[in-house]
Scaffold this active site. Sequence first.
Site, PDB file in Angstrom:
ATOM      1  N   ARG A 181       8.394 -22.078 -13.645  1.00 57.55           N
ATOM      2  CA  ARG A 181       8.859 -20.758 -14.082  1.00 57.55           C
ATOM      3  C   ARG A 181       9.546 -19.986 -12.954  1.00 57.55           C
ATOM      4  O   ARG A 181       9.428 -18.757 -12.870  1.00 57.55           O
ATOM      5  CB  ARG A 181       7.688 -19.925 -14.618  1.00 57.55           C
ATOM      6  N   ARG A 194      10.849 -13.192 -14.484  1.00 59.94           N
ATOM      7  CA  ARG A 194      10.771 -11.740 -14.360  1.00 59.94           C
ATOM      8  C   ARG A 194      10.344 -11.219 -13.000  1.00 59.94           C
ATOM      9  O   ARG A 194      10.494 -10.035 -12.725  1.00 59.94           O
ATOM     10  CB  ARG A 194       9.827 -11.188 -15.434  1.00 59.94           C
ATOM     11  N   ARG A 244      18.760 -10.587 -17.735  1.00 55.75           N
ATOM     12  CA  ARG A 244      17.976 -10.586 -18.978  1.00 55.75           C
ATOM     13  C   ARG A 244      18.296  -9.360 -19.831  1.00 55.75           C
ATOM     14  O   ARG A 244      18.457  -9.456 -21.038  1.00 55.75           O
ATOM     15  CB  ARG A 244      16.489 -10.626 -18.610  1.00 55.75           C
ATOM     16  N   ASP A 277      13.772 -23.023 -22.918  1.00 54.27           N
ATOM     17  CA  ASP A 277      12.373 -22.855 -23.328  1.00 54.27           C
ATOM     18  C   ASP A 277      11.958 -24.071 -24.143  1.00 54.27           C
ATOM     19  O   ASP A 277      12.794 -24.734 -24.758  1.00 54.27           O
ATOM     20  CB  ASP A 277      12.196 -21.582 -24.158  1.00 54.27           C
ATOM     21  N   TYR A 316       2.443 -24.097 -31.259  1.00 58.36           N
ATOM     22  CA  TYR A 316       3.223 -22.896 -31.609  1.00 58.36           C
ATOM     23  C   TYR A 316       3.804 -23.012 -33.014  1.00 58.36           C
ATOM     24  O   TYR A 316       3.875 -22.033 -33.750  1.00 58.36           O
ATOM     25  CB  TYR A 316       4.343 -22.672 -30.590  1.00 58.36           C
TER      26      TYR A 316
HETATM   27  O1  CP3 Z   1      10.513 -22.849 -15.195  1.00 55.67           O
HETATM   28  C1  CP3 Z   1      11.593 -22.228 -15.361  1.00 55.67           C
HETATM   29  O2  CP3 Z   1      12.007 -21.344 -14.591  1.00 55.67           O
HETATM   30  C2  CP3 Z   1      12.480 -22.645 -16.529  1.00 55.67           C
HETATM   31  C3  CP3 Z   1      12.346 -21.883 -17.706  1.00 55.67           C
HETATM   32  C4  CP3 Z   1      11.156 -21.988 -18.627  1.00 55.67           C
HETATM   33  C5  CP3 Z   1      10.824 -20.932 -19.515  1.00 55.67           C
HETATM   34  N1  CP3 Z   1       9.829 -21.359 -20.338  1.00 55.67           N
HETATM   35  C6  CP3 Z   1      11.502 -19.617 -19.544  1.00 55.67           C
HETATM   36  C7  CP3 Z   1      10.797 -18.479 -20.168  1.00 55.67           C
HETATM   37  C8  CP3 Z   1      10.268 -23.040 -18.894  1.00 55.67           C
HETATM   38  C9  CP3 Z   1      10.141 -24.382 -18.197  1.00 55.67           C
HETATM   39  C10 CP3 Z   1       9.447 -22.629 -19.983  1.00 55.67           C
HETATM   40  C11 CP3 Z   1       8.420 -23.495 -20.583  1.00 55.67           C
HETATM   41  C12 CP3 Z   1       7.495 -22.939 -21.581  1.00 55.67           C
HETATM   42  N2  CP3 Z   1       7.776 -22.035 -22.564  1.00 55.67           N
HETATM   43  C13 CP3 Z   1       6.155 -23.354 -21.721  1.00 55.67           C
HETATM   44  C14 CP3 Z   1       5.470 -24.435 -20.941  1.00 55.67           C
HETATM   45  C15 CP3 Z   1       5.219 -24.109 -19.527  1.00 55.67           C
HETATM   46  C16 CP3 Z   1       4.208 -23.051 -19.252  1.00 55.67           C
HETATM   47  O3  CP3 Z   1       4.525 -22.140 -18.467  1.00 55.67           O
HETATM   48  O4  CP3 Z   1       3.082 -23.146 -19.785  1.00 55.67           O
HETATM   49  C17 CP3 Z   1       5.599 -22.615 -22.792  1.00 55.67           C
HETATM   50  C18 CP3 Z   1       4.182 -22.706 -23.291  1.00 55.67           C
HETATM   51  C19 CP3 Z   1       6.632 -21.792 -23.325  1.00 55.67           C
HETATM   52  C20 CP3 Z   1       6.568 -20.889 -24.505  1.00 55.67           C
HETATM   53  C21 CP3 Z   1       6.834 -19.487 -24.150  1.00 55.67           C
HETATM   54  N3  CP3 Z   1       8.059 -19.002 -23.719  1.00 55.67           N
HETATM   55  C22 CP3 Z   1       5.929 -18.403 -24.167  1.00 55.67           C
HETATM   56  C23 CP3 Z   1       4.466 -18.517 -24.559  1.00 55.67           C
HETATM   57  C24 CP3 Z   1       6.630 -17.276 -23.756  1.00 55.67           C
HETATM   58  C25 CP3 Z   1       6.127 -15.851 -23.722  1.00 55.67           C
HETATM   59  C26 CP3 Z   1       5.192 -15.599 -22.597  1.00 55.67           C
HETATM   60  C27 CP3 Z   1       5.881 -14.901 -21.475  1.00 55.67           C
HETATM   61  O5  CP3 Z   1       5.732 -15.342 -20.324  1.00 55.67           O
HETATM   62  O6  CP3 Z   1       6.542 -13.897 -21.754  1.00 55.67           O
HETATM   63  C28 CP3 Z   1       7.960 -17.662 -23.438  1.00 55.67           C
HETATM   64  C29 CP3 Z   1       9.042 -16.795 -22.940  1.00 55.67           C
HETATM   65  C30 CP3 Z   1       9.722 -17.202 -21.667  1.00 55.67           C
HETATM   66  N4  CP3 Z   1      10.181 -18.473 -21.399  1.00 55.67           N
HETATM   67  C31 CP3 Z   1      10.054 -16.355 -20.581  1.00 55.67           C
HETATM   68  C32 CP3 Z   1      10.741 -17.136 -19.631  1.00 55.67           C
HETATM   69  C33 CP3 Z   1      11.328 -16.694 -18.325  1.00 55.67           C
HETATM   70  C34 CP3 Z   1       9.765 -14.859 -20.509  1.00 55.67           C
HETATM   71  C35 CP3 Z   1      10.600 -14.104 -21.498  1.00 55.67           C
HETATM   72  C36 CP3 Z   1      11.513 -13.065 -20.936  1.00 55.67           C
HETATM   73  O7  CP3 Z   1      12.088 -13.190 -19.836  1.00 55.67           O
HETATM   74  O8  CP3 Z   1      11.716 -12.088 -21.648  1.00 55.67           O
END
Ligand code: CP3
Length: 348
Positions: free
Chosen positions: A28, A32, A41, A78, A154
Amino acid sequence: MIQPPPAKPLVEVLSGIRQPVPPLWMMRQAGRYLPEYREVRARAGGFLDLCFTPELAAEVTLQPIRRFNFDAAIIFSDILVIPYALRRSVRFEIGEGPRLDPLDTPDKVGTLSSSGDFAKLEPVFEALRRVRRELDPNIALIGFCGAPWTVATYMVAGQGTPDQAPARMMAYRHPEAFAKIIDTIVETSITYLLGQLKAGADVLQIFDTWAGVLPPREFRRWSVEPTKRIVEGVRAKVPDAKIIGFPRGAGALLPGYVEATGVDAVGIDWTAEPSLIRDKVQNSVAVQGNLDPLALIAGGDALDRAIDDVLANYAQGRLIFNLGHGIRPETPIAHIEQMVKRVRAYRG
Ligand code: CP3
Protein backbone atom coordinates in the site's frame (compact mmCIF):
# COMPACT_ATOMS: atom_id res chain seq x y z
CA MET A 1 27.98 -5.61 -27.96
CA ILE A 2 24.48 -5.96 -26.59
CA GLN A 3 24.35 -5.14 -22.87
CA PRO A 4 22.40 -7.55 -20.67
CA PRO A 5 19.36 -5.88 -19.10
CA PRO A 6 20.19 -4.34 -15.69
CA ALA A 7 19.55 -6.64 -12.75
CA LYS A 8 16.62 -5.77 -10.54
CA PRO A 9 17.52 -6.72 -6.95
CA LEU A 10 13.94 -7.78 -6.18
CA VAL A 11 13.81 -10.08 -9.21
CA GLU A 12 17.24 -11.48 -8.27
CA VAL A 13 15.96 -12.46 -4.83
CA LEU A 14 12.95 -14.17 -6.41
CA SER A 15 15.30 -16.01 -8.80
CA GLY A 16 17.22 -17.53 -5.90
CA ILE A 17 20.01 -14.97 -5.43
CA ARG A 18 20.19 -13.40 -1.96
CA GLN A 19 21.11 -9.70 -1.97
CA PRO A 20 23.52 -8.31 0.66
CA VAL A 21 21.18 -5.33 1.09
CA PRO A 22 17.63 -6.69 0.99
CA PRO A 23 15.41 -5.03 -1.63
CA LEU A 24 12.70 -2.89 -0.06
CA TRP A 25 9.15 -1.74 -0.81
CA MET A 26 5.93 -1.30 1.20
CA MET A 27 2.50 -2.82 0.71
CA ARG A 28 0.00 0.00 0.00
CA GLN A 29 2.93 2.34 -0.67
CA ALA A 30 0.78 4.54 -2.93
CA GLY A 31 -1.83 5.97 -0.63
CA ARG A 32 -3.23 8.44 1.83
CA TYR A 33 -0.12 8.91 4.03
CA LEU A 34 1.35 10.87 1.07
CA PRO A 35 0.14 14.49 0.57
CA GLU A 36 0.81 14.20 -3.17
CA TYR A 37 -1.49 11.13 -3.30
CA ARG A 38 -4.27 12.99 -1.48
CA GLU A 39 -3.95 15.84 -3.99
CA VAL A 40 -4.34 13.53 -7.04
CA ARG A 41 -7.07 11.53 -5.27
CA ALA A 42 -9.10 14.72 -4.72
CA ARG A 43 -8.73 15.63 -8.40
CA ALA A 44 -9.70 12.17 -9.69
CA GLY A 45 -13.25 12.08 -8.33
CA GLY A 46 -14.12 8.50 -7.34
CA PHE A 47 -11.55 5.92 -6.26
CA LEU A 48 -12.29 3.70 -9.29
CA ASP A 49 -11.87 6.75 -11.56
CA LEU A 50 -8.36 7.05 -10.14
CA CYS A 51 -7.68 3.34 -10.79
CA PHE A 52 -9.01 3.57 -14.37
CA THR A 53 -7.36 6.83 -15.49
CA PRO A 54 -3.96 5.61 -16.72
CA GLU A 55 -2.23 8.98 -16.43
CA LEU A 56 -3.29 9.41 -12.78
CA ALA A 57 -2.81 5.75 -11.80
CA ALA A 58 0.72 5.87 -13.26
CA GLU A 59 1.42 9.12 -11.41
CA VAL A 60 0.41 7.79 -7.97
CA THR A 61 2.31 4.53 -8.64
CA LEU A 62 5.49 6.56 -9.18
CA GLN A 63 5.04 8.98 -6.23
CA PRO A 64 6.51 6.72 -3.52
CA ILE A 65 9.42 5.77 -5.83
CA ARG A 66 10.37 9.43 -6.30
CA ARG A 67 10.31 10.05 -2.55
CA PHE A 68 11.91 6.87 -1.22
CA ASN A 69 13.63 5.20 -4.20
CA PHE A 70 12.13 1.80 -3.32
CA ASP A 71 13.22 -1.33 -5.21
CA ALA A 72 9.71 -1.95 -6.52
CA ALA A 73 6.71 0.00 -7.74
CA ILE A 74 3.31 -1.70 -7.38
CA ILE A 75 0.74 -0.70 -9.96
CA PHE A 76 -2.01 1.42 -8.45
CA SER A 77 -5.27 -0.49 -8.70
CA ASP A 78 -7.42 -2.60 -6.36
CA ILE A 79 -8.26 -6.27 -5.91
CA LEU A 80 -11.95 -5.43 -6.49
CA VAL A 81 -11.43 -4.60 -10.19
CA ILE A 82 -12.00 -8.34 -10.77
CA PRO A 83 -15.64 -8.31 -9.56
CA TYR A 84 -16.01 -5.08 -11.54
CA ALA A 85 -14.77 -6.85 -14.72
CA LEU A 86 -17.25 -9.64 -13.86
CA ARG A 87 -19.99 -6.99 -14.21
CA ARG A 88 -20.77 -6.82 -10.49
CA SER A 89 -21.59 -3.40 -9.12
CA VAL A 90 -18.54 -2.07 -7.17
CA ARG A 91 -18.53 1.29 -5.41
CA PHE A 92 -16.17 2.93 -2.92
CA GLU A 93 -17.87 5.26 -0.46
CA ILE A 94 -15.56 7.78 1.22
CA GLY A 95 -14.79 6.65 4.77
CA GLU A 96 -16.83 3.44 4.38
CA GLY A 97 -14.76 1.18 2.16
CA PRO A 98 -16.04 -0.94 -0.72
CA ARG A 99 -19.72 -1.67 -1.44
CA LEU A 100 -20.80 -4.46 -3.84
CA ASP A 101 -24.12 -6.15 -4.58
CA PRO A 102 -24.04 -9.18 -2.26
CA LEU A 103 -23.70 -12.52 -4.08
CA ASP A 104 -25.02 -14.53 -1.16
CA THR A 105 -27.46 -17.14 -2.52
CA PRO A 106 -27.03 -20.00 -5.04
CA ASP A 107 -29.69 -18.31 -7.23
CA LYS A 108 -27.67 -15.12 -7.45
CA VAL A 109 -24.50 -17.12 -8.17
CA GLY A 110 -26.37 -18.71 -11.08
CA THR A 111 -26.48 -15.28 -12.76
CA LEU A 112 -22.71 -14.60 -12.36
CA SER A 113 -20.91 -13.96 -15.69
CA SER A 114 -18.58 -16.83 -16.50
CA SER A 115 -15.89 -14.60 -17.99
CA GLY A 116 -14.69 -11.07 -17.38
CA ASP A 117 -15.01 -8.00 -19.60
CA PHE A 118 -11.31 -7.28 -20.08
CA ALA A 119 -11.97 -4.05 -21.97
CA LYS A 120 -12.82 -2.66 -18.51
CA LEU A 121 -9.30 -3.52 -17.30
CA GLU A 122 -7.48 -2.06 -20.32
CA PRO A 123 -6.72 1.21 -18.41
CA VAL A 124 -4.77 -0.84 -15.81
CA PHE A 125 -2.65 -2.33 -18.62
CA GLU A 126 -2.12 1.13 -20.09
CA ALA A 127 -1.04 2.46 -16.67
CA LEU A 128 1.49 -0.41 -16.42
CA ARG A 129 2.95 0.46 -19.85
CA ARG A 130 3.28 4.11 -18.81
CA VAL A 131 4.98 3.28 -15.51
CA ARG A 132 7.38 0.84 -17.19
CA ARG A 133 8.44 3.57 -19.64
CA GLU A 134 9.23 5.99 -16.82
CA LEU A 135 10.62 3.62 -14.22
CA ASP A 136 14.36 3.16 -13.67
CA PRO A 137 15.32 -0.25 -15.15
CA ASN A 138 16.73 -1.41 -11.78
CA ILE A 139 13.32 -1.04 -10.14
CA ALA A 140 10.87 -3.92 -10.42
CA LEU A 141 7.26 -3.30 -11.41
CA ILE A 142 4.75 -5.44 -9.49
CA GLY A 143 1.33 -6.38 -10.85
CA PHE A 144 -1.22 -7.98 -8.54
CA CYS A 145 -4.60 -9.50 -7.92
CA GLY A 146 -6.52 -10.61 -4.86
CA ALA A 147 -6.57 -14.32 -4.07
CA PRO A 148 -9.96 -15.87 -4.94
CA TRP A 149 -10.84 -16.43 -1.27
CA THR A 150 -10.26 -12.80 -0.27
CA VAL A 151 -12.03 -11.41 -3.36
CA ALA A 152 -14.95 -13.78 -2.72
CA THR A 153 -15.32 -12.52 0.87
CA TYR A 154 -16.17 -9.05 -0.52
CA MET A 155 -18.34 -10.40 -3.36
CA VAL A 156 -20.47 -12.54 -1.04
CA ALA A 157 -20.86 -10.04 1.83
CA GLY A 158 -21.01 -6.98 -0.43
CA GLN A 159 -18.58 -5.18 1.89
CA GLY A 160 -15.70 -5.70 4.30
CA THR A 161 -16.66 -7.71 7.41
CA PRO A 162 -14.81 -8.27 10.71
CA ASP A 163 -14.61 -12.06 10.42
CA GLN A 164 -15.66 -12.85 6.83
CA ALA A 165 -18.62 -14.80 8.24
CA PRO A 166 -20.89 -14.48 5.16
CA ALA A 167 -18.35 -16.16 2.84
CA ARG A 168 -17.39 -18.76 5.45
CA MET A 169 -21.07 -19.65 5.93
CA MET A 170 -21.71 -19.86 2.20
CA ALA A 171 -18.68 -22.15 1.75
CA TYR A 172 -20.15 -24.54 4.38
CA ARG A 173 -23.80 -24.36 3.33
CA HIS A 174 -23.50 -24.07 -0.45
CA PRO A 175 -20.05 -25.39 -1.40
CA GLU A 176 -20.99 -25.85 -5.06
CA ALA A 177 -22.24 -22.31 -5.51
CA PHE A 178 -19.25 -20.98 -3.58
CA ALA A 179 -16.89 -23.07 -5.76
CA LYS A 180 -18.44 -21.47 -8.83
CA ILE A 181 -17.53 -18.00 -7.50
CA ILE A 182 -13.99 -19.17 -6.72
CA ASP A 183 -13.54 -20.86 -10.13
CA THR A 184 -14.75 -17.75 -11.94
CA ILE A 185 -12.29 -15.57 -10.02
CA VAL A 186 -9.46 -18.06 -10.73
CA GLU A 187 -10.04 -17.96 -14.51
CA THR A 188 -10.47 -14.17 -14.64
CA SER A 189 -7.38 -13.61 -12.46
CA ILE A 190 -5.16 -15.78 -14.69
CA THR A 191 -6.06 -13.71 -17.76
CA TYR A 192 -5.70 -10.49 -15.77
CA LEU A 193 -2.24 -11.40 -14.43
CA LEU A 194 -1.05 -12.50 -17.89
CA GLY A 195 -2.25 -9.13 -19.24
CA GLN A 196 -0.24 -7.36 -16.52
CA LEU A 197 2.92 -9.32 -17.44
CA LYS A 198 2.43 -8.47 -21.09
CA ALA A 199 2.00 -4.78 -20.20
CA GLY A 200 5.35 -4.70 -18.37
CA ALA A 201 4.98 -6.17 -14.88
CA ASP A 202 8.15 -8.02 -13.76
CA VAL A 203 6.62 -9.70 -10.73
CA LEU A 204 3.10 -10.62 -9.58
CA GLN A 205 1.67 -10.65 -6.07
CA ILE A 206 -1.46 -12.51 -4.97
CA PHE A 207 -3.00 -10.82 -1.88
CA ASP A 208 -4.88 -13.24 0.40
CA THR A 209 -5.60 -10.75 3.16
CA TRP A 210 -8.24 -12.93 4.85
CA ALA A 211 -6.52 -16.35 4.55
CA GLY A 212 -6.02 -16.43 8.33
CA VAL A 213 -9.68 -16.89 9.26
CA LEU A 214 -9.99 -20.36 7.71
CA PRO A 215 -9.61 -23.72 9.52
CA PRO A 216 -6.92 -25.91 7.90
CA ARG A 217 -9.29 -27.96 5.71
CA GLU A 218 -11.06 -24.85 4.39
CA PHE A 219 -7.71 -23.07 3.98
CA ARG A 220 -6.47 -25.84 1.69
CA ARG A 221 -9.65 -25.87 -0.36
CA TRP A 222 -10.39 -22.15 -0.69
CA SER A 223 -7.00 -20.45 -0.33
CA VAL A 224 -4.25 -22.92 -1.31
CA GLU A 225 -5.95 -24.81 -4.19
CA PRO A 226 -7.25 -21.75 -6.08
CA THR A 227 -3.91 -19.95 -5.64
CA LYS A 228 -2.11 -23.02 -6.97
CA ARG A 229 -4.38 -23.02 -10.04
CA ILE A 230 -3.62 -19.36 -10.68
CA VAL A 231 0.15 -19.99 -10.40
CA GLU A 232 -0.12 -22.96 -12.78
CA GLY A 233 -2.38 -21.08 -15.20
CA VAL A 234 0.05 -18.13 -15.40
CA ARG A 235 3.12 -20.39 -15.73
CA ALA A 236 1.44 -22.43 -18.48
CA LYS A 237 1.87 -19.32 -20.66
CA VAL A 238 4.85 -17.62 -18.95
CA PRO A 239 6.92 -20.44 -17.40
CA ASP A 240 9.37 -18.21 -15.52
CA ALA A 241 6.73 -15.81 -14.12
CA LYS A 242 7.83 -14.59 -10.67
CA ILE A 243 5.00 -14.79 -8.15
CA ILE A 244 4.74 -13.68 -4.50
CA GLY A 245 1.90 -15.12 -2.40
CA PHE A 246 0.63 -13.33 0.72
CA PRO A 247 -1.69 -15.54 2.76
CA ARG A 248 -1.96 -13.13 5.69
CA GLY A 249 -2.36 -14.83 9.07
CA ALA A 250 -1.62 -18.33 7.73
CA GLY A 251 0.87 -18.93 10.57
CA ALA A 252 1.75 -22.60 10.95
CA LEU A 253 -0.02 -23.36 7.63
CA LEU A 254 2.58 -21.35 5.67
CA PRO A 255 4.95 -24.27 4.85
CA GLY A 256 2.05 -26.23 3.33
CA TYR A 257 0.92 -23.17 1.35
CA VAL A 258 4.42 -22.66 -0.08
CA GLU A 259 4.85 -26.29 -1.04
CA ALA A 260 1.44 -26.68 -2.67
CA THR A 261 1.16 -23.36 -4.53
CA GLY A 262 4.65 -23.14 -6.08
CA VAL A 263 5.06 -19.41 -5.36
CA ASP A 264 8.60 -17.94 -5.49
CA ALA A 265 8.20 -15.94 -2.29
CA VAL A 266 5.73 -15.63 0.50
CA GLY A 267 4.65 -12.55 2.43
CA ILE A 268 4.75 -12.96 6.21
CA ASP A 269 2.96 -10.81 8.76
CA TRP A 270 4.53 -9.57 12.01
CA THR A 271 3.23 -12.45 14.12
CA ALA A 272 5.37 -14.98 12.19
CA GLU A 273 7.58 -17.25 14.31
CA PRO A 274 11.16 -16.70 13.04
CA SER A 275 12.55 -20.21 13.51
CA LEU A 276 9.52 -21.81 11.81
CA ILE A 277 9.88 -19.37 8.90
CA ARG A 278 13.65 -19.90 8.56
CA ASP A 279 13.53 -23.70 8.80
CA LYS A 280 10.35 -24.52 6.91
CA VAL A 281 9.69 -21.57 4.58
CA GLN A 282 12.86 -19.61 3.81
CA ASN A 283 14.71 -22.86 3.14
CA SER A 284 12.71 -23.20 -0.10
CA VAL A 285 11.44 -19.72 -1.08
CA ALA A 286 12.20 -16.05 -0.41
CA VAL A 287 10.27 -14.30 2.35
CA GLN A 288 8.79 -10.80 2.22
CA GLY A 289 7.99 -8.76 5.30
CA ASN A 290 7.42 -8.32 8.12
CA LEU A 291 7.73 -5.01 10.00
CA ASP A 292 4.72 -4.18 12.17
CA PRO A 293 3.06 -1.11 10.52
CA LEU A 294 2.46 0.24 14.05
CA ALA A 295 6.22 0.29 14.75
CA LEU A 296 6.51 2.46 11.63
CA ILE A 297 3.96 4.87 13.13
CA ALA A 298 5.69 4.83 16.54
CA GLY A 299 9.14 5.68 15.11
CA GLY A 300 12.19 6.33 17.30
CA ASP A 301 13.97 3.50 19.10
CA ALA A 302 10.95 1.20 18.86
CA LEU A 303 11.15 1.43 15.07
CA ASP A 304 14.92 0.84 14.99
CA ARG A 305 14.55 -2.24 17.18
CA ALA A 306 11.71 -3.62 15.06
CA ILE A 307 13.72 -3.09 11.83
CA ASP A 308 16.79 -4.76 13.36
CA ASP A 309 14.66 -7.75 14.41
CA VAL A 310 13.42 -8.28 10.84
CA LEU A 311 16.99 -8.07 9.54
CA ALA A 312 18.41 -10.32 12.28
CA ASN A 313 15.65 -12.88 11.75
CA TYR A 314 15.63 -13.11 7.96
CA ALA A 315 18.39 -11.15 6.16
CA GLN A 316 20.86 -14.04 6.27
CA GLY A 317 18.57 -15.75 3.77
CA ARG A 318 16.56 -14.44 0.84
CA LEU A 319 14.59 -11.45 2.16
CA ILE A 320 12.47 -8.72 0.56
CA PHE A 321 12.10 -6.11 3.29
CA ASN A 322 8.48 -4.97 3.62
CA LEU A 323 5.77 -4.40 6.19
CA GLY A 324 3.69 -7.25 7.58
CA HIS A 325 0.60 -5.60 6.04
CA GLY A 326 -0.25 -2.29 4.35
CA ILE A 327 1.05 1.07 5.59
CA ARG A 328 -1.57 3.09 7.47
CA PRO A 329 -2.66 6.62 6.49
CA GLU A 330 -1.43 8.18 9.77
CA THR A 331 2.22 7.08 9.24
CA PRO A 332 4.72 10.00 9.42
CA ILE A 333 6.88 10.32 6.30
CA ALA A 334 10.02 10.93 8.40
CA HIS A 335 9.66 7.43 9.86
CA ILE A 336 9.67 5.88 6.39
CA GLU A 337 12.86 7.80 5.64
CA GLN A 338 14.36 6.45 8.88
CA MET A 339 13.42 2.89 7.81
CA VAL A 340 14.86 3.22 4.30
CA LYS A 341 18.13 4.62 5.66
CA ARG A 342 18.52 1.85 8.22
CA VAL A 343 17.69 -1.02 5.85
CA ARG A 344 20.02 0.35 3.16
CA ALA A 345 22.86 0.65 5.71
CA TYR A 346 22.63 -3.10 6.42
CA ARG A 347 25.56 -5.17 5.17
CA GLY A 348 24.99 -8.83 5.82
O1 CP3 B 1 -0.10 -1.30 -2.58
C1 CP3 B 1 -0.34 -0.32 -3.32
O2 CP3 B 1 0.11 0.82 -3.13
C2 CP3 B 1 -1.17 -0.57 -4.58
C3 CP3 B 1 -2.55 -0.30 -4.47
C4 CP3 B 1 -3.51 -1.18 -3.71
C5 CP3 B 1 -4.75 -0.68 -3.23
N1 CP3 B 1 -5.48 -1.72 -2.74
C6 CP3 B 1 -5.16 0.74 -3.31
C7 CP3 B 1 -6.22 1.21 -2.40
C8 CP3 B 1 -3.49 -2.55 -3.41
C9 CP3 B 1 -2.38 -3.57 -3.65
C10 CP3 B 1 -4.74 -2.87 -2.82
C11 CP3 B 1 -5.11 -4.24 -2.42
C12 CP3 B 1 -6.34 -4.46 -1.64
N2 CP3 B 1 -7.54 -3.83 -1.79
C13 CP3 B 1 -6.48 -5.47 -0.67
C14 CP3 B 1 -5.46 -6.49 -0.29
C15 CP3 B 1 -4.29 -5.96 0.43
C16 CP3 B 1 -4.53 -5.46 1.81
O3 CP3 B 1 -4.09 -4.33 2.10
O4 CP3 B 1 -5.13 -6.20 2.63
C17 CP3 B 1 -7.81 -5.38 -0.17
C18 CP3 B 1 -8.40 -6.25 0.91
C19 CP3 B 1 -8.47 -4.35 -0.89
C20 CP3 B 1 -9.89 -3.93 -0.79
C21 CP3 B 1 -10.03 -2.52 -0.37
N3 CP3 B 1 -9.66 -1.43 -1.14
C22 CP3 B 1 -10.54 -2.03 0.85
C23 CP3 B 1 -11.03 -2.90 1.99
C24 CP3 B 1 -10.47 -0.64 0.79
C25 CP3 B 1 -11.00 0.34 1.81
C26 CP3 B 1 -10.16 0.42 3.03
C27 CP3 B 1 -9.28 1.63 2.99
O5 CP3 B 1 -8.08 1.49 3.25
O6 CP3 B 1 -9.82 2.71 2.74
C28 CP3 B 1 -9.88 -0.27 -0.45
C29 CP3 B 1 -9.60 1.10 -0.92
C30 CP3 B 1 -8.19 1.40 -1.35
N4 CP3 B 1 -7.44 0.61 -2.18
C31 CP3 B 1 -7.45 2.56 -1.02
C32 CP3 B 1 -6.21 2.47 -1.68
C33 CP3 B 1 -5.08 3.46 -1.68
C34 CP3 B 1 -7.95 3.71 -0.15
C35 CP3 B 1 -9.03 4.47 -0.84
C36 CP3 B 1 -8.77 5.92 -1.09
O7 CP3 B 1 -7.64 6.38 -1.35
O8 CP3 B 1 -9.75 6.66 -1.06
